[in-house]
Scaffold this active site. Sequence first.
Site, short mmCIF file in Angstrom:
data_model
loop_
_atom_site.label_atom_id
_atom_site.label_comp_id
_atom_site.label_asym_id
_atom_site.label_seq_id
_atom_site.Cartn_x
_atom_site.Cartn_y
_atom_site.Cartn_z
N LYS A 78 5.61 105.67 65.53
CA LYS A 78 6.76 106.64 66.04
C LYS A 78 7.81 105.58 66.34
O LYS A 78 7.41 104.54 67.31
CB LYS A 78 6.42 107.57 67.12
N SER A 158 8.80 116.40 69.50
CA SER A 158 9.58 115.38 68.85
C SER A 158 9.00 114.40 67.78
O SER A 158 9.78 113.79 66.87
CB SER A 158 10.51 114.52 69.90
N SER A 182 5.37 116.97 72.50
CA SER A 182 5.83 116.16 71.50
C SER A 182 5.00 115.64 70.55
O SER A 182 5.23 115.27 69.34
CB SER A 182 6.63 115.20 71.71
#
Lengths: 493, 486
Positions: A78, A158, A182
């Site tokens: 990420k 997210s 998330s």
Amino acid sequence: MNELLGLSITQAAARLAAREISARELTLAHLDAMEAYRSLNAFITETPERALAMAEASDGRIGRGEAASLEGIPIGMKDLYCTADIPTTAGSRILAGFVPTYESTVSANLWDAGCVCLGKTNLDEFAMGSANVTSHHGHVTSPWTRAGDNAALVPGGSSGGSAAAVAARIAMAATGTDTGGSIRQPAAFTGIVGMKPTYGRCSRWGIVAFASSLDQAGPMTRTVADAALMLQAMAGFDSKDMTSADHEVPDWSGLLKADVRGLRIGIPKEYRVDAMPEEIERLWQRGAEWLRAAGAELVEVSLPHTRYALPTYYIIAPAEASSNLARYDGMRFGLREEAEDLTRTYMRSRAEGFGAEVQRRVLIGTYVLSAGYYDAYYVKAQKVRRRIAEDFSAVFERVDALLTPTAPSAPFRIGEKMDDPVAMYLNDVFTVPSSLAGLPGISVPAGLDGQGLPLGLQVLGRAWDEQTVLDVALALEEAAGFATLPYGLGEAP
Amino acid sequence: MSYRIAGGTGEWEIVVGLEVHAQVTTASKLFSGASTAFGGEPNTHVALLDAGLPGMLPVLNARAVEQAVTTGLGLDAQINLLSTFERKNYFYPDLPLGYQISQYQEPIVGRGALLLDLPDGGTKSVGITRLHLEADAGKSLHDRLADETLIDLNRCGVALMEIVSEPEIASPEEAVLYMRKLRTILRYLGTCDGDMEKGNLRCDANVSVRRVGERTLGTRCEIKNLNSMRFVARAIDHEARRQVDLIEAGGAVVQETRLFDSERGETRSMRSKEEAHDYRYFPDPDLLPVQLTQDYVDRLKASLPELPDTKRLRFMADYGLSAQDADALVAERATADYFEVTAKGRDAKLAANWVLNDLFGQLAASGRTIEQSPVAPAQLGALLDLIAEGTISGKIARDVFAAMAVDGGDPAAIVEAKGLRQVSDTSALEPIVDRLIEDNPAQVESCRKNPKAIGWFTGQVMKATGGKANPQLVGRLLAAKLPRAE
């Protein structure tokens, strides 16, 4: 589809160890998939050359009998994790041109474990969002579509890029971060496994901060066993993070078992929210039945302060964010928009550098910390947060784990809920309470809705008891037998 | 020591409270591993955290906590076993994080007291409100380039103790005494070097005035960043007079922050209360609350050095020193230690005189500190021993000391090498005395009339022996051989 892309980490590791395949082959297959699915926009930065170099190094270690636990496994990172010599954007324009000189503790742990870096995955800007539509680098498209409908859907957020990459078989696993859901919500939206460990289990050092008291790193994988393997490598005490806990990391992988006999599983009644699709309610009941059939005892429990969790979260998280994001001021790195004086340079750099959702949360956070409002909002929210944590503590005296839906809806279309932040925030209604309490949670793909979209079930556990969470998740995984691929994936490379 | 400002409408008194910023003596910064050394090239002592890079986290320096607790104990203050760090949010280029990590609601040290030693020999206790730890900001350099400001982050993140006094200081002189005493204690404890020139000790003064006899406090102004003892006194004096003039002219003091212009000797408005920042303090979620155990505090307490107030009383009681000499000796721990080594087993008053007069004179003349003294305390003690044994006279001892100060070395060796040993041998002195009496009948005669005339003979014997004659023996010989005054 290249058959290597269908492997779980566990399967791939066995074949690598037996030298039936090489890490290079495995990585090449995934790099091909990355190219084929570039339209999903799952990656902000692709690092194919690094991936091949790392894969070759893995092959060398495997050849010398020095393989580590995740040797040669290609993963996505990420883009909230700072990675040395690789641009790190946090999905924001304000970090334009920023290349860290340092490696986050968790990503370093994964490279040490032998993982191969495919690239940096897309995300909501500064991890603020539930649909991966706020990234400066464009929205991520889910590999899933509704049956008979090609409209692009959100992967959740997210950690949307990570979720899409793992679901589309571009990466065998990816890292996520979970502040209010998330990891778990995008995992549910894309039919994969996503786990947030106990707060303090993974070091936050080197991960761009959103809300420090809530942010936790965690794995996104296609199986529960793979999640255990990944988390094993990611977790551990780090003296560079004072909120990281000096707790021994158990051998989750080795101890993992689908045996839930004798476990008491709580069903929190407050999670039956209004307007939740009946399909989700039915899936939840089915999940409870699976566990009962496997020998667990199901108990209805109450978490009375659940309804205050979202408003509490939307005070605390923005408050911390408003302060954490103050360092993005255009002075030392990232975007700088020169203006006639210092104040205007600050204003322009931050106005141009931050997107609308980030600006909204910085404003909310600044407001709730302001003189005259601090007690009414921030202090009150902290008190409610303690009540929410006490709810869980009380319940966990009676049960060993909780079972809930992961999200109150199925994946929605890109563009939906964009004009209504509150509707968007409701996505996290089931994940936020445990985040506020710092507890471990996992989302397991458990079925499809009427339109053929994946739905997830969430297992929550006691602090530091990731083992029970993983065991219950494994039992659900086995009972659900979720094997559906995102539509269209069959024809790909 | 009452301080009054005579206004046109009556007498005024002043009320002062001081907020002192003392740099904590630690090798590394409060939350990062970067060095705290002074004088490095700009931006060479900067950790990733100090530069505010993404994902960097603060780790509390345990040594800084220990130093703050030690300081609290030295100020006889309440130690808070639970304290928290909070963020003070504001934007400025020398503050890369966008917030200062400080302690606000729960400081590590609570109420304490500081004893001022007044010039009349009395004391006055001034309350300490609190002491908290915080990270310093960097330095903005506005004058290096014409149109740009440069930032040096070497200081950024260095640990500071903010020590806040109660508004119990009643004159500029008391403010200076407070600063001096605080500096002495910090230096004794080794928790701050007290170097005001380097900015390691500086203070903000809150000043208000009221008519003599009034109980309520007037509106205060805060004067920022006073970095010398002289400026502390001048700034407070000027500010108090400004306030009196203002009120007597029918105006009112506005609560504000002011700067002291040392060149003009006056204070100037910096920002008003309305312009004050809203710092949006909240607990720093990157740092857990600091939890100390009573055992930890007790251990630090047990290892505290003897502090100046106690030492001063002991010096007066044990060594029979005057309050003035004791004050002078305890002002610096190094001086007190030096004195004690010198005085041990010797005439303490003599030792005090030598330290305060000869040694201090020598150090002042050569621009050295006591730590840099070329004469070690054991050597000075050995010199005093030579006087006590009668090997040399006090006068010769000064010459020996001067030689020691230049080349160092053992006093006995210097006495031998230079042949300075005192002549205490009657058989060596008697012929000299006899010859002088024989050669100077007129002087002998004058001894009959004036008993002080004997001094001429003493001087001549000293001259003849190069000052080495034992003065007591010379006196005895002359008394026996010269006629007594009638």
